[in-house]
Design an enzyme around this catalytic site. Sequence first.
Site, mmCIF file in Angstrom:
data_model
loop_
_atom_site.group_PDB
_atom_site.id
_atom_site.type_symbol
_atom_site.label_atom_id
_atom_site.label_comp_id
_atom_site.label_asym_id
_atom_site.label_seq_id
_atom_site.Cartn_x
_atom_site.Cartn_y
_atom_site.Cartn_z
ATOM 1 N N SER A 135 39.230 41.880 43.071
ATOM 2 C CA SER A 135 38.559 40.766 43.739
ATOM 3 C C SER A 135 37.242 41.206 44.363
ATOM 4 C CB SER A 135 39.479 40.191 44.819
ATOM 5 O OG SER A 135 38.784 39.291 45.653
ATOM 6 N N TYR A 161 45.233 41.339 51.986
ATOM 7 C CA TYR A 161 44.888 41.096 50.577
ATOM 8 C C TYR A 161 43.741 41.985 50.133
ATOM 9 C CZ TYR A 161 43.339 38.510 46.405
ATOM 10 O OH TYR A 161 42.958 38.150 45.136
ATOM 11 N N LYS A 165 44.207 44.831 47.196
ATOM 12 C CA LYS A 165 43.403 44.794 45.972
ATOM 13 C C LYS A 165 42.650 46.111 45.797
ATOM 14 C CE LYS A 165 44.190 41.043 43.715
ATOM 15 N NZ LYS A 165 44.728 41.119 42.340
#
Length: 338
Positions: A135, A161, A165
């Site tokens: 991302s 998150y 990632k």
Amino acid sequence: MREATEDMSGIRQNYKGRRVVVTGGAGAIGSSLTVALADAGAEVIVVEDFSSSPRWSIGARSDVRFVEGSVVDDDVLAEAFRDKPSHVFHLAALFANQNSVDNPERDLEVNGLGTLRVLRHARRSGAQRVVFASSGCAVYGSDPPRPVPEDYVSLDVHTPYQATKLLGELYCNYFTGQAGMSTVRVRLFNSYGPGEVPGRYRNVIPNFICWALRGEPLPITGTGEETRSFTYVGDIVDGLLRAGTTAGASGEAFNLASGSETTILDLARAINEMTGNRAGIQLVERRAWDTQRRRLAATEKARRVLGFDARMGLHEGLAITVTWFREHWAQIAAEARF
């Protein structure tokens, strides 16, 4: 446009007769990728737990086999990798920054342990390449240069998150450097398009379209002058397919992005105009973790190595997405959870 179509036809030909695993293959991007691979003549094995994906996203097809369950489950992965796929696209994740803030342990389990286990099964089965969906909001921190190149990475993370990632990318580097696997990390930027059902943890565009079709004001967190690089799902799929077969991509990271900035205010106005929504916009308090004021990706490396170039203009892509919403409104309304 003809040259782009012919070029992409050649890329898809590389998957004809191949066996491909797609984790998260019923999701917003995964469903489009799965259909593209199947249409190209691949046999696709989808690993999906349907925790955030509708079951109707992919119709019944003889060339798509579902293995239902989580990427954390070794038995599920053993079944998916049983027939030794040549390519793996790892898209499954506990999606969204706010979701990870609310559920940090589950985020670590799915995005960390799940990625590790997918890579281990891929290595054991002899897969030729694993493409990992990372991302752009995760690995570049809160104030990166603009446009941000792939060799800039920041540890300035504000959500679980973002941390997981980045962890997934590090696992890919480990398996490439120590186990000799061919992995490619693709950093996605604000994907949108048909296939993404709106909801509490979903992206801004499907949520805006949903609220606009309901005749509700569109809530903007912050000032509305924040920018993002919105990238159409078809362009993302193009980049993923290229990353799966391009020889010079192994061990590398690539931004898959439109290469342009759009303010959230302009986005909201465009969606309201397309849908005929007269409720306008509403400014609301910024979320504590949302520190990126502007986001713009450098795309030269992906263009040079992969031949990738996002071609869908934002207004054209929004119009296609709004049409998809109208055509599937009953199903979308039944699935959407805010």
